[in-house]
Design a protein around this motif. Structure first.
Motif, PDB file in Angstrom:
ATOM      1  N   PHE A  86       3.421 -34.026 -43.023  1.00 42.44           N
ATOM      2  CA  PHE A  86       2.498 -34.123 -44.169  1.00 42.44           C
ATOM      3  C   PHE A  86       1.062 -33.818 -43.781  1.00 42.44           C
ATOM      4  N   GLY A  87       0.862 -33.024 -42.740  1.00 39.90           N
ATOM      5  CA  GLY A  87      -0.489 -32.678 -42.307  1.00 39.90           C
ATOM      6  C   GLY A  87      -1.030 -33.601 -41.229  1.00 39.90           C
ATOM      7  N   THR A 110       4.176 -25.131 -38.961  1.00 33.66           N
ATOM      8  CA  THR A 110       4.537 -25.466 -40.338  1.00 33.66           C
ATOM      9  C   THR A 110       3.535 -26.443 -40.951  1.00 33.66           C
ATOM     10  N   TYR A 111       2.801 -25.974 -41.891  1.00 33.25           N
ATOM     11  CA  TYR A 111       1.851 -26.753 -42.704  1.00 33.25           C
ATOM     12  C   TYR A 111       1.397 -25.776 -43.779  1.00 33.25           C
ATOM     13  N   GLY A 112       0.691 -26.279 -44.782  1.00 28.32           N
ATOM     14  CA  GLY A 112       0.215 -25.387 -45.835  1.00 28.32           C
ATOM     15  C   GLY A 112       1.350 -24.600 -46.498  1.00 28.32           C
ATOM     16  N   GLN A 133       3.055 -30.224 -35.617  1.00 28.53           N
ATOM     17  CA  GLN A 133       3.465 -29.250 -36.627  1.00 28.53           C
ATOM     18  C   GLN A 133       3.172 -27.826 -36.157  1.00 28.53           C
ATOM     19  N   SER A 154      -5.558 -32.333 -44.351  1.00 29.72           N
ATOM     20  CA  SER A 154      -4.368 -31.942 -45.082  1.00 29.72           C
ATOM     21  C   SER A 154      -3.505 -33.158 -45.341  1.00 29.72           C
ATOM     22  N   TYR A 155      -2.952 -33.240 -46.506  1.00 35.17           N
ATOM     23  CA  TYR A 155      -1.965 -34.257 -46.831  1.00 35.17           C
ATOM     24  C   TYR A 155      -1.156 -33.614 -47.933  1.00 35.17           C
ATOM     25  N   ARG A 156      -0.098 -32.981 -47.512  1.00 33.47           N
ATOM     26  CA  ARG A 156       0.734 -32.230 -48.433  1.00 33.47           C
ATOM     27  C   ARG A 156      -0.121 -31.372 -49.359  1.00 33.47           C
ATOM     28  N   CYS A 157      -0.961 -30.598 -48.737  1.00 32.44           N
ATOM     29  CA  CYS A 157      -1.896 -29.790 -49.491  1.00 32.44           C
ATOM     30  C   CYS A 157      -2.343 -28.653 -48.614  1.00 32.44           C
ATOM     31  N   SER A 158      -2.372 -27.484 -49.178  1.00 31.17           N
ATOM     32  CA  SER A 158      -2.740 -26.315 -48.402  1.00 31.17           C
ATOM     33  C   SER A 158      -4.261 -26.252 -48.277  1.00 31.17           C
ATOM     34  N   GLU A 190       4.327 -28.135 -51.214  1.00 31.77           N
ATOM     35  CA  GLU A 190       3.139 -28.921 -51.531  1.00 31.77           C
ATOM     36  C   GLU A 190       2.812 -28.918 -53.020  1.00 31.77           C
TER      37      GLU A 190
HETATM   38 CU1  CUM Z   1      -1.397 -29.795 -46.027  1.00 34.66          CU
HETATM   39  S1  CUM Z   1      -0.316 -31.179 -45.284  1.00 34.66           S
HETATM   40 MO1  CUM Z   1       1.044 -29.890 -44.840  1.00 34.66          MO
HETATM   41  O1  CUM Z   1      -0.005 -28.632 -44.635  1.00 34.66           O
HETATM   42  O2  CUM Z   1       1.448 -30.211 -43.336  1.00 34.66           O
END
Ligand code: CUM
Ligand code: MCN
Length: 809
Positions: A273-274, A566-568, A242, A387-391, A762
């Motif tokens: 998804f992190g 790309t995350y958060g 990512q 992280s798991y779909r979470c900032s 997220e």
């Molecule tokens: Cu927090 S899971 Mo997304 O940041 O890749």
């Protein structure tokens, strides 16, 4: 097809807007034809001449001393080219690697193993089958040690020590350590003021809650293909990352190869998804093996390896307290967290924030005093991730505050919607400084909740619930959950956020070709979010180039400008801003060229969707297509030829999307089976670029929220064995289990973002999880239940009913 405009016969604005497919348009996803037809190009699709494949030998024990490793039988197996152990990596100083959190992590176990399935040896062979067979032949002699799985017992004097390598260090990356298993204590807020507010409060409530350990579950697992060219000294790595530029910098640091000779390519990614933020031992081993053998080496995780070794999320053991007056007006919040980080602190947070953005925990409410303390702890569990779909720990923070507000409402007998109205930040309080030091950019919470309550006819739902509760023979209980969350996304201002010292800016580079089409490259990388579709829409609206003529390219460090990935949900808040600003630079240069062509001053020229018009003379105009051509042959005196722009954007602040979610559940009081009757999700992410993609993102995030709340959990037994390492045990909802989602929105632009957009991807995950728990608890609230730990699967809910004697007719 020529999608630009003939200035002589200008079509209607509507037609021109439709052709542009700019912001606000539900443009169909450019990516879908290749994904739907199986024509994507994922890491495991990459096949290179002479490519070898590596497979990991992993520890069956969660904690054991390694007495010996015998690789001779594996090496003798036909088709095997190398077997790497820590001893082989030592001369290269690569047997340990630095983590993003300031700790170190064993690449291959050095003397002992500290979690089940830890990497012990790397077998490289002709193909995956041979490598897997040979991995079985590696003989490792272990001496099992006492295992630590419960973080709440980690600081006991007699607790087993997880990390021998640092057991005597009394200072870590985030300050003092109190115990060999202690990583850090992170405090934020004014403790004395908060304590005083509690001492003087009319009402206080306190609630313990466990946010269970879960794992993101992308369809594609992690992997890479490393290819080192011995002649040129170039390293090329295809990788599921990512953040490809960050990988390049880290690989450069570890290998001493200059970044100019390293090329990292993230091709299509089957979900992130992190899970794909961190740097994993498998990547390092594949790279080392390729350098040593001079041949490309592929490493791809199995599903079990993915679920048990790369990236975990949550594992937060939280205690929340609220102080309030009798009317439910909150005066103070106090939180303590014991955070289980596993065996190495490899959490992917911005460097200065060991608990990520957990300090958004004051939520959508005007809370004058707050204090938070987080203890990070080592245990014999898998490291990394978070992280798991979470900032960065926002999911945990939102869960805590939303649960606590409900607990307070229950104690005071105030309706859960009403208590929120009493505590919401008002629109005129923005920008708002929270007691924990964040500045919220914009928000308008009250109308969002009102809209949600009206959409579900909340009074009618409560009346139905009351009737159900009054009926002793009712077979189902009914629960209504409300969550009015505030997210924090768009990491971030470089003064606050960095990764290994690199500020968390992002970037965009746009080149307009002579025919008026363009290529644009960014430092982010889509994993399914549809950047190729939506980024082009921003350029279309700002620079007037039809989206269909814009090629968006990400993920190749040889071509894309440096970015943090790309995350958060940072792509729209950060890269999106860079895209808007680069597009604006294009437009301003184009304006000057247009003025030159029209023989007027640039000040007399107006931008009009896709062309430049002389003010007051609408028939005198030049389309962006004409300007693009002129940029390569007829520019004003002294101007550089060409039409391109670059922008590196360091945001002044985060963006704070928010939402109102409402969930209605029907719970069978005899079996615990739960049906999600309705789920309403209102999101406010500021300016909306593509409503259809937003809806898709919300559906995906809600589905993952449903998974976490209702079923996902990585459990460890007392010996540290992972229970739930396959999809037979680990809940991944399909369309069969997934409820129907109702989506809605309001628009409160971000005042500091060039196009007013906030991230959204997220929010649905962050906001839905506490909403599910709230609905479940609400079903039992009249019986005095204030909290139920997740996951709310039928068995656990049945246990709850059983404890309350509800399953006795
Ligand atoms: Cu927090 S899971 Mo997304 O940041 O890749
Ligand atoms: N968008 C929009 N208008 C806005 C905000 C966003 O149209 N105001 C669009 C964007 O243009 C983009 C998408 O929505 O196409 C998501 O944008 P954003 O919220 O900025 O999030 P990111 O692009 O940074 O995506 C990251 C986010 C994260 S962190 C996780 S985890 C997650 C998520 O995206 N992983 C995903 N959604 C995912 N979706 C898929 N299919 N696969 C993943 O791995």
């Amino acid at each position: 097809m020529d999608a630009t405009i003939d200035t002589k016969t200008v079509p209607s604005n509507e037609d021109r807007l439709a052709k542009l497919e700019g912001m606000g348009c539900s443009r169909k996803r450019y990516e879908d034809p290749r994904f739907i037809q199986g024509k994507g190009n994922y890491v495991d699709d990459i096949k290179m001449p002479n490519m070898l494949v590596g497979v990991m030998v992993r520890s069956p024990y969660a904690h054991a001393r390694i007495k010996s490793i015998d690789t001779s039988k594996a090496l003798a197996h036909p088709g095997v080219y190398a077997v790497l152990t820590a001893e082989d990596l030592k001369p290269l100083k690569l047997h340990w690697m630095p983590t993003l959190a300031g700790d170190v992590q064993a690449v291959l176990a050095d003397g002992k193993v500290v979690f089940q399935n830890q990497e012990v040896a790397f077998v490289v062979a002709e193909d995956r089958y041979i490598a897997a067979d040979a991995a079985e032949l590696v003989e490792v002699e272990y001496e099992p040690l006492a295992v630590l799985v419960d973080p709440l017992k980690a600081m006991a004097p007699d607790a087993p020590t997880v990390r021998d390598d640092i057991k005597d260090k009394d200072v870590g990356a985030h300050g003092a350590r109190k115990h060999p298993n202690h990583i850090f204590t992170w405090d934020i807020g004014d403790k004395d003021k908060t304590d005083r507010a509690f001492d003087n409060a009319e009402v206080t409530v306190k609630q313990d809650m466990i946010y269970q350990r879960v794992h993101p579950c992308p369809l594609e697992t992690c992997g890479c293909v490393a290819s080192f060219d011995k002649i040129r000294g170039d390293l090329m790595v295809y990788i599921t990352s990512q953040a490809p530029h960050v990988v390049r910098t880290v690989v450069g640091m570890l290998s001493s190869i200059p970044e100019s000779k390293i090329r990292i390519i993230s091709p299509d990614i089957g979900g992130g998804f992190g899970n794909k933020v961190g740097i994993y031992p498998g990547y390092v081993c594949a790279i080392v093996a390729s350098i040593v053998l001079g041949r490309p080496v592929k490493w791809i995780e199995s599903r079990t390896e993915n679920l048990t070794t790369t990236a975990f999320a949550r594992d937060y053991h939280m205690t929340g307290e609220l102080a309030a007056d009798k009317d439910g007006k909150i005066k103070a919040l106090r939180v303590h967290v014991t955070a289980d980080h596993g065996a190495f602190d490899a959490c992917a947070d911005p460097s200065k924030w060991p608990a990520g953005m957990f300090h958004v925990v004051t939520g959508s409410y005007d809370i004058p005093n707050a204090f938070v303390s987080v203890d990070g702890i080592y245990t014999n569990k898998c490291p990394g991730g978070v992280s798991y779909r979470c900032s960065f720990r926002v999911t945990e923070a939102v869960y805590l505050i939303e649960r606590m507000v409900d607990v307070l409402a229950q104690k005071l007998g105030i309706d859960k919607a009403e208590i929120r109205f009493r505590n919401f930040l008002r629109k005129d309080q923005f920008p708002y400084q929270t007691a924990l030091g964040l500045e919220y950019d914009s928000g308008d919470y009250e109308p969002a909740l009102r809209k949600g309550l009206a959409a579900l006819d909340y009074p009618a739902l409560r009346a139905e619930q009351a009737a159900r509760r009054a009926d002793p023979d009712a077979a189902t209980l009914m629960g209504i959950g409300i969550c009015t969350f505030t997210e924090i996304v768009g990491a971030g201002p470089s003064k606050m956020c960095d990764i290994l010292g690199i500020g968390m800016f992002d970037s965009c580079e746009i080149r307009v070709h002579p025919d008026g089409s363009a290529i644009a490259r960014m430092g982010t990388i889509s994993q399914g979010q549809g950047h190729q579709t939506t980024y082009a829409q921003i350029i279309a609206s700002v620079a007037g180039i039809p989206a269909s003529l814009i090629t968006v390219e990400e993920g190749d460090t040889a071509t894309a400008p440096y970015g943090l990935g790309t995350y958060g949900s940072r792509s729209t808040p950060v890269a999106g801003a860079a895209i808007a600003r680069a597009s604006h630079k294009i437009r301003e240069k184009a304006r000057k060229i247009a003025a030159h062509l029209l023989e007027v001053s640039p000040d007399d020229v107006e931008f009009d969707l896709d062309r430049f018009v002389v003010k007051g003379a609408p028939d005198q105009a030049k389309s962006i297509k004409e300007v693009a051509w002129a940029a390569y042959n007829n520019v004003p005196e002294g101007m550089e030829m060409g039409l391109e722009a670059v922008d590196y954007y360091d945001p002044p602040n985060f963006t704070f999307p928010f939402g109102t979610y409402i969930c209605v559940v029907d719970v069978d009081r005899f079996s615990g089976e739960t049906k999600i009757r309705r789920f309403y999700a209102l999101d406010d992410c500021g300016t909306r670029i593509n409503p259809m993609i937003i809806e898709g993102q919300v559906h995906g995030g809600l589905t993952e929220g449903f998974a976490v709340a209702m079923g996902q959990q990585l459990t460890y037994d007392d010996a540290g064995n992972v229970l739930g390492g396959t999809l037979m045990d680990y809940f991944l909802p399909t369309s069969m289990e997934t409820p129907h989602w109702e989506t809605d929105f309001t628009v409160t632009p971000s005042p500091h973002h060039p196009i007013g957009a906030k991230g959204v991807a997220e929010s649905p995950h962050v906001g839905s999880i506490p909403c599910f728990t709230a609905a479940m608890v609400d079903a039992f609230a009249h019986l005095g239940v204030t909290h139920m730990n997740m996951p709310h699967n039928s068995f656990r809910v049945w246990q709850q009913s059983h404890a309350l004697n509800l399953d006795q007719r």
